[in-house]
Design a protein around this motif. Structure first.
Motif, PDB file in Angstrom:
ATOM      1  N   UNK A 133     -25.277 -17.273 -24.166  1.00 34.44           N
ATOM      2  CA  UNK A 133     -24.706 -18.081 -25.311  1.00 34.44           C
ATOM      3  C   UNK A 133     -24.652 -17.277 -26.394  1.00 34.44           C
ATOM      4  N   UNK A 134     -25.624 -16.510 -26.833  1.00 35.62           N
ATOM      5  CA  UNK A 134     -25.825 -15.553 -27.990  1.00 35.62           C
ATOM      6  C   UNK A 134     -24.586 -14.702 -27.779  1.00 35.62           C
ATOM      7  N   UNK A 135     -24.219 -13.948 -26.713  1.00 32.50           N
ATOM      8  CA  UNK A 135     -23.271 -13.080 -26.844  1.00 32.50           C
ATOM      9  C   UNK A 135     -22.072 -13.551 -26.103  1.00 32.50           C
ATOM     10  N   UNK A 136     -21.775 -14.756 -26.471  1.00 32.99           N
ATOM     11  CA  UNK A 136     -20.357 -15.643 -26.038  1.00 32.99           C
ATOM     12  C   UNK A 136     -19.157 -14.845 -26.287  1.00 32.99           C
ATOM     13  N   UNK A 137     -18.137 -14.488 -25.486  1.00 31.22           N
ATOM     14  CA  UNK A 137     -16.963 -14.189 -26.001  1.00 31.22           C
ATOM     15  C   UNK A 137     -15.873 -15.302 -25.475  1.00 31.22           C
ATOM     16  N   UNK A 138     -14.632 -14.900 -25.763  1.00 31.55           N
ATOM     17  CA  UNK A 138     -13.796 -15.574 -25.086  1.00 31.55           C
ATOM     18  C   UNK A 138     -13.498 -15.769 -23.772  1.00 31.55           C
ATOM     19  N   UNK A 139     -13.471 -16.959 -23.170  1.00 32.18           N
ATOM     20  CA  UNK A 139     -13.375 -17.151 -21.730  1.00 32.18           C
ATOM     21  C   UNK A 139     -12.123 -17.672 -21.276  1.00 32.18           C
ATOM     22  N   UNK A 140     -11.466 -16.912 -20.157  1.00 30.53           N
ATOM     23  CA  UNK A 140     -10.281 -17.427 -19.489  1.00 30.53           C
ATOM     24  C   UNK A 140     -10.708 -18.704 -18.777  1.00 30.53           C
ATOM     25  N   UNK A 141      -9.677 -19.664 -18.922  1.00 31.85           N
ATOM     26  CA  UNK A 141      -9.654 -21.009 -18.163  1.00 31.85           C
ATOM     27  C   UNK A 141      -8.187 -21.079 -17.487  1.00 31.85           C
ATOM     28  N   UNK A 142      -8.318 -21.908 -16.513  1.00 30.34           N
ATOM     29  CA  UNK A 142      -6.923 -22.252 -15.807  1.00 30.34           C
ATOM     30  C   UNK A 142      -6.621 -23.752 -16.181  1.00 30.34           C
ATOM     31  N   UNK A 143      -5.574 -24.317 -16.714  1.00 28.81           N
ATOM     32  CA  UNK A 143      -5.110 -25.406 -17.019  1.00 28.81           C
ATOM     33  C   UNK A 143      -4.908 -26.247 -15.602  1.00 28.81           C
ATOM     34  N   UNK A 144      -5.678 -27.532 -15.820  1.00 27.45           N
ATOM     35  CA  UNK A 144      -5.587 -28.247 -14.535  1.00 27.45           C
ATOM     36  C   UNK A 144      -4.106 -28.984 -14.301  1.00 27.45           C
ATOM     37  N   UNK A 145      -3.616 -28.756 -15.187  1.00 23.74           N
ATOM     38  CA  UNK A 145      -1.930 -29.598 -15.119  1.00 23.74           C
ATOM     39  C   UNK A 145      -0.864 -28.619 -14.527  1.00 23.74           C
ATOM     40  N   UNK A 146      -0.731 -27.325 -15.567  1.00 23.60           N
ATOM     41  CA  UNK A 146       0.229 -26.381 -15.154  1.00 23.60           C
ATOM     42  C   UNK A 146      -0.309 -25.070 -14.338  1.00 23.60           C
ATOM     43  N   UNK A 147      -1.679 -25.260 -14.494  1.00 26.91           N
ATOM     44  CA  UNK A 147      -2.211 -23.956 -13.817  1.00 26.91           C
ATOM     45  C   UNK A 147      -2.005 -22.514 -14.726  1.00 26.91           C
ATOM     46  N   UNK A 148      -1.650 -22.618 -15.638  1.00 24.72           N
ATOM     47  CA  UNK A 148      -1.448 -21.251 -16.767  1.00 24.72           C
ATOM     48  C   UNK A 148      -2.866 -21.034 -17.191  1.00 24.72           C
ATOM     49  N   UNK A 149      -3.171 -19.785 -17.376  1.00 26.45           N
ATOM     50  CA  UNK A 149      -4.422 -19.208 -17.738  1.00 26.45           C
ATOM     51  C   UNK A 149      -4.369 -19.082 -19.283  1.00 26.45           C
ATOM     52  N   UNK A 150      -5.535 -19.485 -20.030  1.00 26.48           N
ATOM     53  CA  UNK A 150      -5.484 -19.322 -21.421  1.00 26.48           C
ATOM     54  C   UNK A 150      -7.012 -19.160 -21.621  1.00 26.48           C
ATOM     55  N   UNK A 151      -7.306 -18.465 -22.828  1.00 25.09           N
ATOM     56  CA  UNK A 151      -8.550 -18.227 -23.378  1.00 25.09           C
ATOM     57  C   UNK A 151      -9.114 -18.696 -24.569  1.00 25.09           C
ATOM     58  N   UNK A 152     -10.473 -19.151 -24.467  1.00 25.80           N
ATOM     59  CA  UNK A 152     -10.909 -19.786 -25.694  1.00 25.80           C
ATOM     60  C   UNK A 152     -12.387 -19.511 -25.724  1.00 25.80           C
ATOM     61  N   UNK A 153     -13.138 -19.666 -26.988  1.00 23.91           N
ATOM     62  CA  UNK A 153     -14.443 -19.379 -27.127  1.00 23.91           C
ATOM     63  C   UNK A 153     -15.134 -20.738 -27.140  1.00 23.91           C
ATOM     64  N   UNK A 155     -17.291 -23.247 -25.236  1.00 26.43           N
ATOM     65  CA  UNK A 155     -17.876 -23.276 -23.928  1.00 26.43           C
ATOM     66  C   UNK A 155     -18.209 -24.455 -23.294  1.00 26.43           C
ATOM     67  N   UNK A 156     -17.620 -25.575 -23.514  1.00 21.89           N
ATOM     68  CA  UNK A 156     -17.410 -27.051 -23.153  1.00 21.89           C
ATOM     69  C   UNK A 156     -16.548 -26.754 -22.047  1.00 21.89           C
ATOM     70  N   UNK A 157     -16.449 -27.891 -21.112  1.00 23.99           N
ATOM     71  CA  UNK A 157     -15.661 -27.949 -20.090  1.00 23.99           C
ATOM     72  C   UNK A 157     -14.120 -28.056 -20.729  1.00 23.99           C
ATOM     73  N   UNK A 158     -13.331 -27.155 -20.835  1.00 24.08           N
ATOM     74  CA  UNK A 158     -11.899 -27.153 -21.285  1.00 24.08           C
ATOM     75  C   UNK A 158     -11.105 -27.132 -19.827  1.00 24.08           C
ATOM     76  N   UNK A 159     -10.284 -28.232 -19.945  1.00 24.42           N
ATOM     77  CA  UNK A 159      -9.729 -28.542 -18.776  1.00 24.42           C
ATOM     78  C   UNK A 159      -8.029 -28.223 -18.708  1.00 24.42           C
ATOM     79  N   UNK A 160      -7.451 -28.396 -20.255  1.00 19.28           N
ATOM     80  CA  UNK A 160      -5.928 -28.141 -20.551  1.00 19.28           C
ATOM     81  C   UNK A 160      -5.804 -27.300 -21.282  1.00 19.28           C
ATOM     82  N   UNK A 161      -4.703 -26.504 -21.370  1.00 18.15           N
ATOM     83  CA  UNK A 161      -4.347 -25.594 -22.311  1.00 18.15           C
ATOM     84  C   UNK A 161      -3.745 -26.221 -23.547  1.00 18.15           C
ATOM     85  N   UNK A 162      -3.447 -27.588 -23.504  1.00 20.25           N
ATOM     86  CA  UNK A 162      -2.690 -27.918 -24.745  1.00 20.25           C
ATOM     87  C   UNK A 162      -3.090 -29.498 -24.568  1.00 20.25           C
ATOM     88  N   UNK A 163      -2.635 -30.226 -25.811  1.00 22.37           N
ATOM     89  CA  UNK A 163      -2.784 -31.658 -25.475  1.00 22.37           C
ATOM     90  C   UNK A 163      -1.415 -32.164 -24.790  1.00 22.37           C
TER      91      UNK A 163
END
Length: 214
Positions: A133-153, A155-163
């Motif tokens: 948590x102290x050293x957290x950096x941008x994490x790569x996620x995979x969108x549950x709808x389009x399966x596109x990879x995206x990054x964000x800092x 740390x919650x459960x990010x499920x989608x790359x956009x609204x």
């Protein structure tokens, strides 16, 4: 374990790959942690295939069409038999564990699970989480709808790359659908609760509008 690690989050689960590992599978695939594996979570490419196609048939493997294990686009994943998968890869797996190493892993896996559940193991995980948590950096996620990879800092459960993808997923899932009675033919139809439609079809809508003009 190699220090270099890549992390991808899909459906709230973290999958890790170790590019510098001596183990071929750890270099090739994004794998969930032991706790998620015990819950039945499989490797990232398998989970992405399941999200788009349903459960993997027993005895089947998910194969990367272009042999690029980092290309986890749904269109690059195909379900094959184990024999077909081995034939596809041929000597690609020379870096995997030997029989002796596999026996060793099968022996120590229950011991590792017991340690992780112990007071000492839980304390280690707590301290490890605090450092992450102290050293957290941008994490790569995979969108549950389009399966596109995206990054964000985040740390919650990010499920989608956009609204836009979030809204599209909700429409496709039917989570906001309600039953409504057609204002013309009285047929019950199902529609998104935010829709202003009062008829079950364009045909009924036109008939209603025509009748109102008379």
């Amino acid at each position: 374990m190699a220090d270099n690690v890549e992390v991808v989050v899909f459906k709230g689960v973290k999958f890790r790959r170790y590019p510098d590992s001596k183990n071929w599978a750890e270099r090739a695939y994004f794998t969930p942690g032991i706790a998620d594996r015990q819950k039945g979570v499989r490797r990232l490419h398998e989970e992405i295939w399941k999200a788009h196609n349903g459960e993997i048939p027993e005895g089947s493997h998910i194969h990367h069409r272009d042999h690029d294990h980092l290309n986890n686009s749904p269109s690059n994943l195909v379900c094959t038999t184990g024999e077909e998968h081995r034939r596809h890869h041929g000597d690609d797996r020379r870096g995997q564990c030997t029989d002796e190493q596999r026996v060793h892993l099968e022996r120590i896996s229950p011991l590792a699970a017991e340690w992780h559940a112990s007071d000492k193991g839980r304390a280690w995980h707590s301290e490890h989480a605090r450092k992450q948590w102290a050293e957290r950096q941008a994490t790569q996620y995979v969108c549950e709808h389009c399966s596109a990879a995206f990054e964000t800092t985040d740390q919650t459960k990010v499920r989608f790359c956009s609204n836009k993808c979030k809204a599209a997923w909700r429409r496709a899932s039917g989570v906001d659908d309600v039953d409504r009675v057609c204002a013309w033919c009285s047929t019950t139809f199902r529609i998104n609760k935010y829709s202003k439609a009062e008829t079950c079809s364009k045909s009924c809508g036109m008939k209603r509008s025509h009748a109102a003009r008379k």
